[in-house]
Design a protein around this motif. Structure first.
Motif, PDB file in Angstrom:
ATOM      1  N   THR A 100      -3.260   0.297  -7.613  1.00  0.00           N
ATOM      2  CA  THR A 100      -2.292   0.281  -8.823  1.00  0.00           C
ATOM      3  C   THR A 100      -2.688   1.171  -9.740  1.00  0.00           C
ATOM      4  OG1 THR A 100      -3.614  -1.464 -10.048  1.00  0.00           O
ATOM      5  CG2 THR A 100      -2.086  -2.186  -8.274  1.00  0.00           C
ATOM      6  N   GLY A 101      -3.765   1.570  -9.660  1.00  0.00           N
ATOM      7  CA  GLY A 101      -4.449   2.617 -10.825  1.00  0.00           C
ATOM      8  C   GLY A 101      -5.070   1.877 -11.895  1.00  0.00           C
ATOM      9  N   GLY A 102      -4.903   0.679 -12.051  1.00  0.00           N
ATOM     10  CA  GLY A 102      -5.310  -0.050 -13.349  1.00  0.00           C
ATOM     11  C   GLY A 102      -6.316  -1.235 -12.985  1.00  0.00           C
ATOM     12  N   GLY A 103      -7.091  -1.624 -13.911  1.00  0.00           N
ATOM     13  CA  GLY A 103      -8.064  -2.860 -13.958  1.00  0.00           C
ATOM     14  C   GLY A 103      -8.895  -2.762 -12.887  1.00  0.00           C
ATOM     15  N   ASP A 104      -9.214  -3.679 -12.032  1.00  0.00           N
ATOM     16  CA  ASP A 104     -10.144  -3.711 -10.908  1.00  0.00           C
ATOM     17  C   ASP A 104      -9.854  -2.687  -9.626  1.00  0.00           C
ATOM     18  OD1 ASP A 104     -11.438  -5.781 -12.129  1.00  0.00           O
ATOM     19  OD2 ASP A 104     -10.961  -7.276 -10.756  1.00  0.00           O
ATOM     20  N   ASP A 105      -8.636  -2.248  -9.621  1.00  0.00           N
ATOM     21  CA  ASP A 105      -8.222  -0.979  -8.760  1.00  0.00           C
ATOM     22  C   ASP A 105      -8.974   0.219  -9.360  1.00  0.00           C
ATOM     23  OD1 ASP A 105      -7.113  -2.443  -6.963  1.00  0.00           O
ATOM     24  OD2 ASP A 105      -5.076  -2.134  -7.435  1.00  0.00           O
ATOM     25  N   GLU A 106      -8.708   0.424 -10.764  1.00  0.00           N
ATOM     26  CA  GLU A 106      -9.181   1.499 -11.224  1.00  0.00           C
ATOM     27  C   GLU A 106     -10.889   1.407 -11.056  1.00  0.00           C
ATOM     28  OE1 GLU A 106      -8.889   4.208 -15.452  1.00  0.00           O
ATOM     29  OE2 GLU A 106      -8.449   1.938 -15.390  1.00  0.00           O
ATOM     30  N   GLN A 107     -11.346   0.482 -11.486  1.00  0.00           N
ATOM     31  CA  GLN A 107     -12.807   0.453 -11.717  1.00  0.00           C
ATOM     32  C   GLN A 107     -13.587   0.428 -10.180  1.00  0.00           C
ATOM     33  OE1 GLN A 107     -14.184  -2.743 -14.125  1.00  0.00           O
ATOM     34  NE2 GLN A 107     -16.439  -2.323 -13.858  1.00  0.00           N
ATOM     35  N   HIS A 108     -13.005  -0.210  -9.254  1.00  0.00           N
ATOM     36  CA  HIS A 108     -13.773  -0.393  -8.100  1.00  0.00           C
ATOM     37  C   HIS A 108     -12.630   0.358  -6.870  1.00  0.00           C
ATOM     38  CE1 HIS A 108     -16.388  -3.199  -9.855  1.00  0.00           C
ATOM     39  NE2 HIS A 108     -15.506  -3.873 -10.441  1.00  0.00           N
ATOM     40  N   GLY A 109     -11.621   1.076  -7.072  1.00  0.00           N
ATOM     41  CA  GLY A 109     -10.945   1.447  -5.946  1.00  0.00           C
ATOM     42  C   GLY A 109     -11.664   2.700  -5.033  1.00  0.00           C
ATOM     43  N   PHE A 110     -11.051   2.743  -4.121  1.00  0.00           N
ATOM     44  CA  PHE A 110     -11.819   3.954  -3.279  1.00  0.00           C
ATOM     45  C   PHE A 110     -10.639   5.069  -2.677  1.00  0.00           C
ATOM     46  CE2 PHE A 110     -14.348   0.382  -2.513  1.00  0.00           C
ATOM     47  CZ  PHE A 110     -15.837   1.094  -2.372  1.00  0.00           C
ATOM     48  N   PRO A 111     -11.067   6.198  -2.419  1.00  0.00           N
ATOM     49  CA  PRO A 111      -9.848   7.112  -2.438  1.00  0.00           C
ATOM     50  C   PRO A 111      -9.112   6.737  -1.092  1.00  0.00           C
ATOM     51  CG  PRO A 111     -12.180   8.256  -2.424  1.00  0.00           C
ATOM     52  CD  PRO A 111     -12.358   6.824  -2.643  1.00  0.00           C
ATOM     53  N   SER A 112      -9.484   5.990  -0.352  1.00  0.00           N
ATOM     54  CA  SER A 112      -8.709   5.598   0.855  1.00  0.00           C
ATOM     55  C   SER A 112      -7.585   4.786   0.629  1.00  0.00           C
ATOM     56  CB  SER A 112      -9.416   4.814   1.984  1.00  0.00           C
ATOM     57  OG  SER A 112     -10.042   3.492   1.502  1.00  0.00           O
ATOM     58  N   GLU A 113      -7.469   4.323  -0.870  1.00  0.00           N
ATOM     59  CA  GLU A 113      -6.299   3.468  -1.263  1.00  0.00           C
ATOM     60  C   GLU A 113      -5.184   4.316  -1.636  1.00  0.00           C
ATOM     61  OE1 GLU A 113      -8.205   0.586  -3.811  1.00  0.00           O
ATOM     62  OE2 GLU A 113      -9.857   0.194  -2.769  1.00  0.00           O
ATOM     63  N   VAL A 114      -5.388   5.580  -1.840  1.00  0.00           N
ATOM     64  CA  VAL A 114      -4.251   6.355  -2.596  1.00  0.00           C
ATOM     65  C   VAL A 114      -4.051   7.529  -1.421  1.00  0.00           C
ATOM     66  CG1 VAL A 114      -4.847   5.900  -4.964  1.00  0.00           C
ATOM     67  CG2 VAL A 114      -5.989   7.615  -3.773  1.00  0.00           C
ATOM     68  N   PRO A 115      -3.057   8.495  -1.674  1.00  0.00           N
ATOM     69  CA  PRO A 115      -1.969   8.309  -2.767  1.00  0.00           C
ATOM     70  C   PRO A 115      -1.195   6.964  -2.432  1.00  0.00           C
ATOM     71  CG  PRO A 115      -1.321   9.957  -1.063  1.00  0.00           C
ATOM     72  CD  PRO A 115      -2.591   9.453  -0.600  1.00  0.00           C
ATOM     73  N   THR A 116      -0.554   6.466  -3.724  1.00  0.00           N
ATOM     74  CA  THR A 116       0.434   5.391  -3.381  1.00  0.00           C
ATOM     75  C   THR A 116       1.576   6.137  -3.109  1.00  0.00           C
ATOM     76  OG1 THR A 116       1.162   5.829  -5.730  1.00  0.00           O
ATOM     77  CG2 THR A 116      -0.536   4.090  -5.383  1.00  0.00           C
ATOM     78  N   HIS A 117       2.530   5.213  -2.192  1.00  0.00           N
ATOM     79  CA  HIS A 117       3.477   5.897  -1.384  1.00  0.00           C
ATOM     80  C   HIS A 117       4.668   4.463  -1.247  1.00  0.00           C
ATOM     81  CE1 HIS A 117       0.509   4.537   1.298  1.00  0.00           C
ATOM     82  NE2 HIS A 117       1.429   4.013   2.288  1.00  0.00           N
ATOM     83  N   SER A 118       5.817   5.212  -1.005  1.00  0.00           N
ATOM     84  CA  SER A 118       6.862   4.324  -0.992  1.00  0.00           C
ATOM     85  C   SER A 118       7.058   3.703   0.554  1.00  0.00           C
ATOM     86  CB  SER A 118       8.123   4.758  -1.288  1.00  0.00           C
ATOM     87  OG  SER A 118       9.308   4.090  -1.086  1.00  0.00           O
ATOM     88  N   VAL A 119       7.250   2.489   0.683  1.00  0.00           N
ATOM     89  CA  VAL A 119       7.048   1.974   2.256  1.00  0.00           C
ATOM     90  C   VAL A 119       8.432   1.106   2.272  1.00  0.00           C
ATOM     91  CG1 VAL A 119       6.239   0.534   3.949  1.00  0.00           C
ATOM     92  CG2 VAL A 119       4.856   2.138   2.717  1.00  0.00           C
ATOM     93  N   SER A 120       9.184   1.289   3.276  1.00  0.00           N
ATOM     94  CA  SER A 120      10.506   0.373   3.504  1.00  0.00           C
ATOM     95  C   SER A 120      10.304  -0.509   4.545  1.00  0.00           C
ATOM     96  CB  SER A 120      11.620   1.297   3.777  1.00  0.00           C
ATOM     97  OG  SER A 120      12.799   0.378   4.139  1.00  0.00           O
ATOM     98  N   LEU A 121      10.466  -1.845   4.656  1.00  0.00           N
ATOM     99  CA  LEU A 121      10.106  -2.715   5.732  1.00  0.00           C
ATOM    100  C   LEU A 121      11.239  -3.244   5.949  1.00  0.00           C
ATOM    101  CD1 LEU A 121       6.390  -4.199   4.770  1.00  0.00           C
ATOM    102  CD2 LEU A 121       7.212  -2.540   6.554  1.00  0.00           C
ATOM    103  N   SER A 122      11.517  -3.667   7.439  1.00  0.00           N
ATOM    104  CA  SER A 122      12.547  -4.591   7.625  1.00  0.00           C
ATOM    105  C   SER A 122      11.895  -5.887   7.505  1.00  0.00           C
ATOM    106  CB  SER A 122      12.719  -4.488   9.131  1.00  0.00           C
ATOM    107  OG  SER A 122      13.189  -3.115   9.373  1.00  0.00           O
TER     108      SER A 122
END
Length: 519
Positions: A201-223
């Protein structure tokens, strides 16, 4: 001599009930009284007892009308009741026939059910008045209820193979026990089709403890799809392994030697056998007793309580072990298997959105169910609709690294909790901590902490491009893993946190949950 007594019995029986014997005896007592001919006090007068009593009558020690009644009871079927409203010897009445069950099935002999409330269809003779049903052959904790030819019954626990025991009774006695088996599908939650934003999300614990593998964010369409409400339990894995062993599917090595009760467990077609369970590990929750896989027990709180691991997540299971479970469960329930176990790396042959049997969730399906709240919309940082992870009341983890929650106070690794433990009802005995109800946005439990969960995909770096029902790369060396574990720091239980492991990897913190395309 016995023939002579039989003739005499026939003679006195001819007089029974005619009133020609009018001897007077004391009135009937209030408490049940055995006929004096009933020497072994089993409410039966058998031939030998009737003959002995008639002999006493001949010798003048037994009353004639008591002797006639003894002969009458024997001739009428041996069993008798006591009626305090009648005077002796008429107080000893013939017992009518006990009921017998002539048919018993669960849900009209269905193979499986997704609803734990089932119908016990039954037919019985001789007018039963009550029934009793239980998942225990000893009927532990069950009560007699007014007879019903189709009563409802609630299956308990996560077991897939559910056997129900059933009997009926009337005033004359109980029937023999009948039983039937039905497969109970693991609880699945529908997840609607739609689009969500995958990644940190880029905020909170995601910002403080996130890793490069978690980005870039992207749109996903699921059935639309179905997801396991809980992680697969040890009990469920035992049931499927027992079925698989009966089919001859289990091996002790990749050469195809039959599994014989010890060593690690392998499965797969010739040339493509892989380890599925680290059975020899001290952290494995399986044991093999008298030809069956059953859950182990562990000691915990309070007062060295012995806990069954039946409702804890299956651990020490490889990616191959998770896939084998999916295929075998599909076969058990008459569904199309989604994997081919006779080729390299056991390829997924029925991929989403195609309908089929059970499979592992894709990494995108996992994250959507753990994090995405369509009502806001919002991507939660933790899998219990929270953006922070503090305390020991919402998930089982290592917190800030200083201590493991270990809700049951288990004394040896793994320190798992029962699936769905954090439901707002349970109180963790380790610290007497009330739990908070902690489902994900779709209603799945333990999507943060407890055990890591295998996903379908080969681990693949993200791109910014929109995707539809992504499966990751077609080949690889590492499978995606999600959730965080009982030994993960709090931030390692974030919904965006990505992990990976070799598909043969097995550990006391590694489990899985099911998915299935809803078609």
């Amino acid at each position: 001599m016995e023939k002579l007594y039989s003739i005499k019995i026939a003679l006195v029986l001819a007089c029974a009930g005619t009133g020609m014997f009018t001897c007077s005896f004391p009135a009937a007592a209030e408490e049940p009284v055995l006929h004096p001919a009933d020497m072994n006090a089993d409410w039966k007068v058998v031939l030998s007892e009737a003959v002995a009593y008639l002999s006493g009558w001949q010798q003048g020690s037994n009353p004639m009308n008591y002797a006639i009644r003894a002969a009458y009871i024997w001739q009428g079927g041996e069993r008798y009741n006591y009626d305090a409203a009648e005077d002796p010897p008429l107080c000893w009445e013939l017992q009518g026939p006990t009921p017998e069950i002539t048919a018993f099935t669960i849900n009209n002999d269905a193979v499986y059910t997704s609803n734990p409330t089932v119908t016990l269809n039954n037919e019985a003779t001789n007018d039963p008045t009550e029934y009793i049903a239980s998942g225990s052959s000893a009927f532990n904790g069950a009560s007699w209820l007014p007879y019903d030819p189709a009563p409802v019954f609630s299956l308990s626990g996560s077991a897939i193979t559910q056997r129900i025991y059933f009997k009926v009774r009337n005033g004359q006695g109980e029937s023999s026990v009948k039983s039937d088996t039905i497969y109970l599908e693991p609880a699945m939650i529908p997840v609607s089709a739609g689009v969500f934003i995958m990644g940190g999300t880029g905020g909170g614990d995601d910002e403080q403890h996130g890793f490069p593998s978690e980005v870039p964010t992207h749109s996903v369409s699921l059935s639309s799809y179905l997801l396991g409400k809980y992680e697969v339990t040890t009990r469920q894995y035992c049931d499927v392994l027992n079925w698989a062993k009966a089919q001859g599917y289990l091996y002790r090595d990749n050469e195809g030697s039959p599994w014989a009760g010890e060593d690690d467990i392998y499965a797969g077609g010739a040339g493509y056998r892989y380890p599925i369970v680290d059975f020899s590990s001290t952290q494995c929750y399986l044991q093999y007793i008298r030809g069956l896989f059953v859950p182990t027990t562990r000691t915990g709180l309070p007062d060295e309580t012995e806990y069954s691991m039946a409702e804890h997540p299956m651990v020490e299971v490889s990616w191959y072990g998770a896939v084998a479970f999916c295929n075998w469960l599909s076969q058990m329930l008459g569904q199309a298997p989604c994997y081919y176990l006779g080729a390299d790396e056991w390829p997924l042959t029925v991929a989403p959105p195609s309908p089929g049997g059970y499979r592992l969730p894709t990494e995108a399906e996992w994250e959507r169910a753990a994090a995405w709240d369509t009502s806001i919309p919002k991507h939660w940082i933790y899998g219990f609709m929270g953006d922070t992870n503090t305390g020991s009341d919402r998930c089982n983890d290592r917190n800030d690294g200083s201590f493991i929650d270990n809700p049951l106070g288990l004394t040896a690794y793994p320190l798992t909790s029962p699936v769905g433990w954090f439901d707002g009802v349970n109180i963790s005995p380790n610290g007497n901590i009330p739990t908070v109800n902690s489902p994900s946005p779709v209603g799945a439990y333990d999507m943060s902490g407890n055990v890591n969960e295998w996903c379908q995909d080969w681990y693949t770096p993200y791109t910014a491009a929109p995707q539809t029902n992504p499966l990751g790369d077609s080949t690889g060396t590492q499978r995606s893993v999600r959730s965080g574990t009982w030994q993960s720091n709090y931030w390692g239980c974030r919904t965006a946190y990505r992990m990976f492991a070799g598909p043969s990897g097995m550990a006391g913190y590694q489990g899985f949950r099911l998915s299935r395309s809803s078609g």
